[in-house]
Write a protein that holds these residues in place. Structure first.
Motif, PDB file in Angstrom:
ATOM      1  N   SER A   1       0.835  -1.207   0.000  1.00 33.51           N
ATOM      2  CA  SER A   1       0.000   0.000   0.000  1.00 33.51           C
ATOM      3  C   SER A   1       0.862   1.247   0.000  1.00 33.51           C
ATOM      4  O   SER A   1       2.079   1.176   0.151  1.00 33.51           O
ATOM      5  N   GLU A   2       0.206   2.376  -0.149  1.00 33.52           N
ATOM      6  CA  GLU A   2       0.887   3.679  -0.109  1.00 33.52           C
ATOM      7  C   GLU A   2       0.593   4.350   1.226  1.00 33.52           C
ATOM      8  O   GLU A   2      -0.394   4.030   1.888  1.00 33.52           O
ATOM      9  N   ALA A   3       1.425   5.326   1.548  1.00 35.12           N
ATOM     10  CA  ALA A   3       1.117   6.151   2.717  1.00 35.12           C
ATOM     11  C   ALA A   3      -0.156   6.955   2.420  1.00 35.12           C
ATOM     12  O   ALA A   3      -0.459   7.251   1.261  1.00 35.12           O
ATOM     13  N   PHE A   4      -0.877   7.306   3.495  1.00 35.83           N
ATOM     14  CA  PHE A   4      -2.139   8.027   3.307  1.00 35.83           C
ATOM     15  C   PHE A   4      -1.894   9.463   2.851  1.00 35.83           C
ATOM     16  O   PHE A   4      -1.012  10.154   3.379  1.00 35.83           O
ATOM     17  N   LEU A   5      -2.724   9.872   1.916  1.00 28.30           N
ATOM     18  CA  LEU A   5      -2.687  11.257   1.445  1.00 28.30           C
ATOM     19  C   LEU A   5      -3.119  12.194   2.573  1.00 28.30           C
ATOM     20  O   LEU A   5      -4.058  11.883   3.309  1.00 28.30           O
ATOM     21  N   ILE A   6      -2.457  13.326   2.695  1.00 26.24           N
ATOM     22  CA  ILE A   6      -2.897  14.289   3.710  1.00 26.24           C
ATOM     23  C   ILE A   6      -3.178  15.646   3.074  1.00 26.24           C
ATOM     24  O   ILE A   6      -2.832  15.879   1.916  1.00 26.24           O
ATOM     25  N   VAL A   7      -3.807  16.506   3.851  1.00 24.15           N
ATOM     26  CA  VAL A   7      -4.228  17.798   3.321  1.00 24.15           C
ATOM     27  C   VAL A   7      -3.025  18.725   3.106  1.00 24.15           C
ATOM     28  O   VAL A   7      -2.935  19.437   2.119  1.00 24.15           O
ATOM     29  N   LEU A   8      -2.109  18.704   4.074  1.00 22.76           N
ATOM     30  CA  LEU A   8      -0.957  19.595   3.991  1.00 22.76           C
ATOM     31  C   LEU A   8       0.099  19.023   3.047  1.00 22.76           C
ATOM     32  O   LEU A   8       0.280  17.819   2.991  1.00 22.76           O
ATOM     33  N   ARG A   9       0.817  19.910   2.386  1.00 19.26           N
ATOM     34  CA  ARG A   9       1.923  19.408   1.568  1.00 19.26           C
ATOM     35  C   ARG A   9       3.158  19.287   2.458  1.00 19.26           C
ATOM     36  O   ARG A   9       4.005  20.178   2.485  1.00 19.26           O
ATOM     37  N   GLN A  10       3.200  18.222   3.221  1.00 16.34           N
ATOM     38  CA  GLN A  10       4.329  17.970   4.111  1.00 16.34           C
ATOM     39  C   GLN A  10       4.635  16.472   4.082  1.00 16.34           C
ATOM     40  O   GLN A  10       3.730  15.660   3.935  1.00 16.34           O
ATOM     41  N   PRO A  11       5.908  16.120   4.197  1.00 12.93           N
ATOM     42  CA  PRO A  11       6.245  14.690   4.159  1.00 12.93           C
ATOM     43  C   PRO A  11       5.927  13.979   5.478  1.00 12.93           C
ATOM     44  O   PRO A  11       6.826  13.526   6.186  1.00 12.93           O
ATOM     45  N   ILE A  12       4.651  13.923   5.803  1.00 13.69           N
ATOM     46  CA  ILE A  12       4.218  13.205   7.007  1.00 13.69           C
ATOM     47  C   ILE A  12       3.567  11.919   6.524  1.00 13.69           C
ATOM     48  O   ILE A  12       2.437  11.934   6.044  1.00 13.69           O
ATOM     49  N   ASN A  13       4.317  10.842   6.589  1.00  7.90           N
ATOM     50  CA  ASN A  13       3.823   9.604   5.992  1.00  7.90           C
ATOM     51  C   ASN A  13       3.295   8.648   7.034  1.00  7.90           C
ATOM     52  O   ASN A  13       4.024   8.198   7.899  1.00  7.90           O
ATOM     53  N   GLN A  14       2.020   8.358   6.908  1.00  8.72           N
ATOM     54  CA  GLN A  14       1.441   7.355   7.793  1.00  8.72           C
ATOM     55  C   GLN A  14       0.981   6.177   6.952  1.00  8.72           C
ATOM     56  O   GLN A  14       0.249   6.352   5.979  1.00  8.72           O
TER      57      GLN A  14
END
Ligand code: FES
Ligand code: FES
Lengths: 988, 164
Positions: free
Chosen positions: A82-95
């Motif tokens: 799977s991929e890391a979840f997309l987030i709203v902010l453009r920041q490399p915060i990978n969950q």
């Protein structure tokens, strides 16, 4: 055509709920009851005991070999599939769905076991060996922003992941010209409404179609559907999400199921079978969702007559370890209405998003409103105190005046309707404020601490899908503008004329079925029991959009309207059919009592079912170009919900209700308990669709708000251990604590939604915590109040801080102060035998293994260092741990220092202690002390039990030591906790 | 006393709402799991699994029990009554259930069957509780939706109209 408004027979009435019968019989099928395919496997999750640690290795080999275990998955599998979840902010915060490389909060999923049944899956968790390298965590949100704070996401480089400044009107001038600037610092706690039913996911991967078929109690918003499908690397249509008709409460929390949906989906793909996972309460409390704690530094520019001319907000929201969509919503959802119920045109705002090593924050009822209004209404109270005015007069002076609606608030909210001054006077009158004031005088005269609080708030409903765009700089958001909020509902009439309805509201207990049946019954001239509403949902079959779901009180202004539109389409179609038969123009027909009839000659009529049936049975006879069948979908999105303009103004919600509360509370001088004496709450929520249900929403929101004000908080130790993992630690109000509020209604129909209805289910979450706090401030004449206002906090305000206990034997300190969750103790005991014998026993691995309670195996791994496998438990949790113990500072046979740690699926601990041996009458005196830090499950659920457990454990250790030294057989069969239970009289 | 072996599936036979049912349970299986997943009823809701919320409450031989704190094997040979038993056979709600409906005593309904079972036992002992007594008794249950207002009214109204 008869005016639809005239025909309102059911809408607006306190109709009893159609939901209730099956629920009362206990026959409703919630997620856990849904049928599963034969061979369905069950999952359990291994979670992090550390707030912040590197994952050095995960060894799953023993767990995989256990009979009944189908698979064990780790972060590596998840990263591969799977991929890391997309987030709203453009920041490399990978969950990802499981931790990758690092863990960032206690409770973070680390590994998944899939097994034949849940019991086996949980057994296997204790056979997974994870080696962590603990790191210093960032816990306190104020410390997390300092330069030397540990960084939660190294790739971002800072714990502050977003800062945005906004300015409306001329705040500089307002503050420069103010007679007074009133300041306040607020720390709003973490909490959640914690639905009784936890998350449930069943996923079935269909290889031939590359399709994930999911049944879960996901509640939307379906903006997170693409987040899941992208993580799974499939098209949206290949992630089929189904939700059942019945859910055991949502309160926003159940959007947060989405990482688990992805996890269970890939588990199903991996094992080739359906997989089911049911969350337990500890998992829920520690790792599901928390409203973000918020730090607000607020200022009000004030004229000496009490007029407030400007607000300055410096808001810092703590989102915990990850930013899951739709975070950081709580900081932006209220943005347009940051001036609350007041006519304030000058506004300056700084918003910061901060990451810490806590559970990721989430959508929870109120969604940013409780925090914001806590600041606004506390500062209005403080303005009154500083100007020596009546707080209600300060509110009155600053309200948005009557007659100006629609009113554009400074930050962009378009207040649709209302009369705030009249509403307040109505509440004062009908709620008998005068009597309450008299009562306060009497109680105070009797020496009691009695206070009155007020709160006036604007309750937004139906979020603009563009509300989060304001977090992006202007040019960036203009490239991809977002706005609107689509709702869908479908009305179907089958060949026998029975009517069914489906819609996109994903109910969580609010009574949507009842209200939709009222709406359709009115439009089609039927009775609600003729309308079968089916609100189970299936993305493969139902009409949906990104705004679909149950959140932001969108039902009455969104789904209800879509349903009304669908019903009107059905009515229009049937009118044309009937017009042909009855030979009168369609607009001369009315729908009454199951008939469609000519208004000028009511004998000229056709049965509803016959007209509808002809669209199925004799389509050839339908009017020209009419399509057969009767199935109409209504879709609607209000035009008022635009994307933010170039002044950063945004109409964050569609409707804005008004709530005004006042209350009287009395504080018990001895215990510090806050007793709610009276509570009055006025609601102007536009047109009420069903007053019985509306009051139920007020009661529910109020009860949770009482919890937030007085009891509920997710507590963390300084080391990031989570300390409120049961309903005995996370205190939820019961029927004993929640009084019945006096509800007063006023109805100013909304102009922006065809039914005139606004939201009503979140208002008290926003107004009540601060109203109660204002009353406490009034009673005690203090202004620094942090929720929840527990007896301990109030007592400290009355009597000063409590001194720590000076107990010299064993003291269990599970408070959040100091070193986190630390258990300390000391004591002494006499065991038979010479000091040398005792010493030898302690150093002999075999003898020591027999002495340590619950020890299965003990190996010497180095000079004076040992590794052991032990079973331990506290309260409801028991488990197997790996222990490392080292001896140092050894002076034979006098003293030694022990240090080491325990780790297991239920938690971790580190600690050290000293043992001193000396000859004494009848043997050897052993004196000891220890300090142990705990984290993980044991810390979360065992807080109240640790003291007793430690005592029992230590006693048992020395008993066994004595027996071993004295050459008696050690009674090894009975686990130590049974001894504890016996001493508590719980077992024989 | 029979010996129960870890890992073995033991037959458990009990009388559920008047009918004898049999299923199999490992010694450690909870009664709540047994009733839901082995027997297949839908009223025994698990809200906390640690004895605080009361959502799993059933009557065992007439006594109020938390099914999440009871082992299935303990219920062998007992009479268990659940909320499915409250309405009449032809589906008519009991007076207490009707009162809950009338006063909007439930929302999501997850807590409701457990509360009804506690009330069933309690009202036998104390058929006309005062509001204070009733609130005290209900405080053994958690409801996150309703604020308890509707259910308190429902019970008081129901009791008012009961012949004593
Ligand atoms: S589930 Fe049994 S008491 Fe909560
Ligand atoms: S009705 Fe939902 S928990 Fe009580």
């Amino acid at each position: 055509m008869a005016d639809a408004a005239e025909a309102k027979k059911y809408l607006g009435q306190p109709v009893e709920r159609v939901e209730d019968e099956i629920l009362l019989m206990g026959k409703a099928q919630y997620s856990d009851h849904l049928p599963t395919r034969a061979g369905t496997q069950h999952a359990a999750i291994l979670r992090s005991p550390h707030a912040h640690a590197k994952i050095i290795s995960v060894d799953t080999s023993r767990a995989e070999k256990m009979p009944g275990v189908t698979a064990v998955m780790t972060g590596d599998d998840v990263r591969e599939m799977s991929e890391a979840f997309l987030i709203v902010l453009r920041q490399p915060i990978n969950q990802w769905a499981l931790a990758v490389e690092k863990v960032r909060y206690v409770g973070e999923p680390v590994a998944l076991v899939v097994a034949r049944d849940r019991y086996i899956a949980e057994d296997a968790l204790s056979e997974i060996d994870v080696v962590y390298e603990p790191m210093k965590p960032a816990i306190d949100q104020e410390e997390a922003v300092s330069d030397d704070a540990p960084i939660v996401h190294e790739t971002v480089g800072s714990n502050v992941v977003s800062t945005r400044n906004f300015s409306y009107g001329d705040p500089e001038a307002a503050f420069a010209e103010a007679d007074k600037v009133v300041k306040l610092k607020i720390r709003y706690p973490r909490n959640s409404q914690t639905p009784l039913e936890g998350f449930v996911v069943t996923a079935d991967y269909h290889p031939g179609e590359d399709l994930y078929d999911v049944a879960s109690n996901y509640q939307g918003p379906f903006t997170s559907h693409p987040v899941m499908s992208m993580a799974l690397r499939v098209k949206n249509s290949q992630l089929r999400m189904r939700t059942p008709q019945w859910s055991g409460g949502g309160f926003g929390v159940k959007v947060q199921i989405f990482p688990y949906v992805v996890l269970i989906c890939i588990a199903s793909k991996k094992v080739g079978k359906p997989v089911k996972w049911v969350e337990d309460k500890l998992e829920h409390l520690s790792a599901a969702a928390a409203a973000p704690n918020r730090l607000i530094k607020m200022e009000a520019a004030v004229k000496s007559d009490g007029t407030v001319t400007g607000f300055r907000f410096d808001q810092q929201d703590d989102y915990g370890a990850f930013l899951r969509a739709p975070m950081p919503g709580p900081l932006y959802r209220m943005h347009g209405i940051l001036t609350g119920a007041y006519d304030i045109t000058n506004l300056a705002v700084t918003n910061r998003v901060v990451m810490t090593n806590k559970c990721p924050s989430a959508m929870v009822r109120g969604f940013g409103g409780p925090q914001m209004y806590y600041a606004i209404e506390r500062i209005m109270h403080k303005v009154a105190v500083e100007l020596e005015m009546d707080p209600l007069d300060v509110i009155r002076k600053n309200l948005v005046p009557a007659g100006v609606f629609p009113y554009r608030a400074a930050a962009g909210a378009l207040l649709d309707s209302g009369d705030y001054p009249a509403a307040i006077e109505k509440a004062v009158e009908d709620g008998a404020l005068d009597e309450l004031k008299k009562r306060r005088d009497e109680r105070r005269a009797a020496g009691k601490k009695y206070g009155i609080g007020y709160a006036a708030i604007v309750e937004p409903a139906q979020s603009n899908m563009g509300y989060l765009s304001n977090i992006l700089p202007r040019d960036e958001r203009q490239r991809n503008p977002k706005g609107g909020a689509v709702a869908n509902a479908t009305v179907n009439v089958d060949p026998l004329g029975t009517v069914s309805v489906t819609a996109d509201s994903i109910p969580q207990g609010q009574g949507h079925m009842t209200i939709l049946s009222q709406i359709v019954a009115d439009v089609l001239g039927l009775t609600p029991d003729h309308i079968k509403v089916n609100l189970d949902f299936d993305t493969a079959k139902d009409a949906w959009s990104i705004a679909t779901g149950n959140y932001s009180s969108r039902f009455s202004s969104a789904t209800a309207v879509a349903c009304q539109k669908a019903a009107e389409k059905v009515r229009a179609k049937l009118s044309r059919i009937a017009s042909q038969t009855l030979n009168v123009p369609p607009d001369q027909l009315e729908f009454v009592e199951g008939k469609i009839r000519d208004t000028s000659n009511i004998e000229n009529a056709i049965n509803f079912y016959r007209a509808a049936g002809s669209a199925h049975w004799t389509p050839g006879n339908l009017p020209d170009e009419m399509e057969p069948c009767v199935r109409e979908t209504g879709s609607w999105s209000p035009p008022e919900l635009e994307s933010p303009n170039d002044k950063d103004q945004i109409n964050t919600s569609l409707t804005y209700g008004f709530v005004f509360d006042f209350c009287g509370i009395e504080i018990d001088d001895d215990t510090g308990e806050v007793k709610i004496d009276r509570y009055v709450t006025l609601h102007d929520s536009g047109t009420l669709l069903n007053p019985l249900i509306a009051d139920g929403q007020v009661h529910g929101a109020f009860a949770w708000a009482v919890g937030c004000a007085l009891y509920e908080e997710f507590v963390y130790g300084d080391d990031g251990s989570f300390l409120t993992g049961t309903f005995a630690d996370y205190l939820v109000p019961t029927s004993w604590e929640v009084p019945e509020p006096e509800i007063i209604h006023m109805e100013s129909p909304s102009m922006v939604t065809p039914l005139g209805a606004k939201g009503i289910g979140e208002g008290n979450c926003m107004s009540t915590p601060v109203c109660l706090a204002n009353a406490v401030a009034d009673a005690l004449d203090v202004d620094d109040l942090t929720l929840p206002l527990t007896p301990a906090k109030i007592s400290a305000l009355i009597h000063g801080e409590e001194k720590p206990p000076t107990n010299d034997t064993i003291a269990a300190d599970t408070s959040t102060k100091g070193e986190g969750n630390v258990l300390q103790g000391s004591g002494e005991t006499v065991v038979p035998g010479e000091p040398q014998d005792v010493w030898d026993t302690l150093l002999d691995p075999e003898a020591l293994a027999a002495v340590i309670p619950g020890c299965h195996k003990l190996d010497q791994v180095g000079d004076n260092s040992y590794e052991a496998d032990v079973s331990l438990g506290v309260g409801p949790v028991r488990g197997r741990f790996k222990a490392n113990v080292a001896l140092s500072d050894m002076i034979e046979p006098e003293k030694a220092t022990l240090s080491g740690g325990l780790i297991g699926p239920l938690g971790a601990s580190r600690g050290s202690g000293h043992v001193t041996l000396s000859a004494a009458d009848g043997g050897t005196k052993v004196a000891y002390d220890y300090a142990i830090e705990l984290s993980g499950t044991v810390a979360s659920v065992g807080g109240r039990l640790l003291e007793g457990a430690a005592k029992a454990l230590v006693n048992q250790f020395f008993q066994r030591l004595g027996a071993q030294v004295g050459g008696e057989p050690v009674t090894g069969d009975e686990p130590w906790w049974r001894g504890l239970l016996r001493s508590l009289g719980l077992v024989k | 006393m029979p010996q129960l072996n870890k890992g073995a599936h033991h037959p458990v036979t009990l009388t559920l709402n008047g009918d004898e049912v049999t299923g199999h349970a490992e010694p450690r299986m909870l009664l709540s799991d047994f009733l839901t997943h082995e027997i297949g009823i839908t009223s025994c809701h698990v809200g906390c699994e640690h004895g605080v919320c009361g959502a799993c409450t059933v009557l065992v031989d007439g006594t109020v029990m938390r099914a999440c704190l009871t082992l299935a094997v303990q219920a062998d040979g007992t009479e268990v009554e659940t909320a499915e038993n409250l309405a009449s056979d032809d589906g008519e709600l009991s007076g207490l259930q009707q009162a809950f409906k009338k006063h909007h005593g439930l929302q999501c309904g997850y807590c409701t069957p457990g509360i009804l079972m506690s009330l069933t036992a309690y009202l036998k002992e104390n058929p006309k509780p005062t509001e204070e007594e009733l609130r005290d008794m209900l405080s053994g249950h958690l409801c996150r939706c309703t604020g308890y207002v509707g259910m308190v009214k429902a019970v008081l109204d129901y009791c008012e109209n009961q012949e004593t």
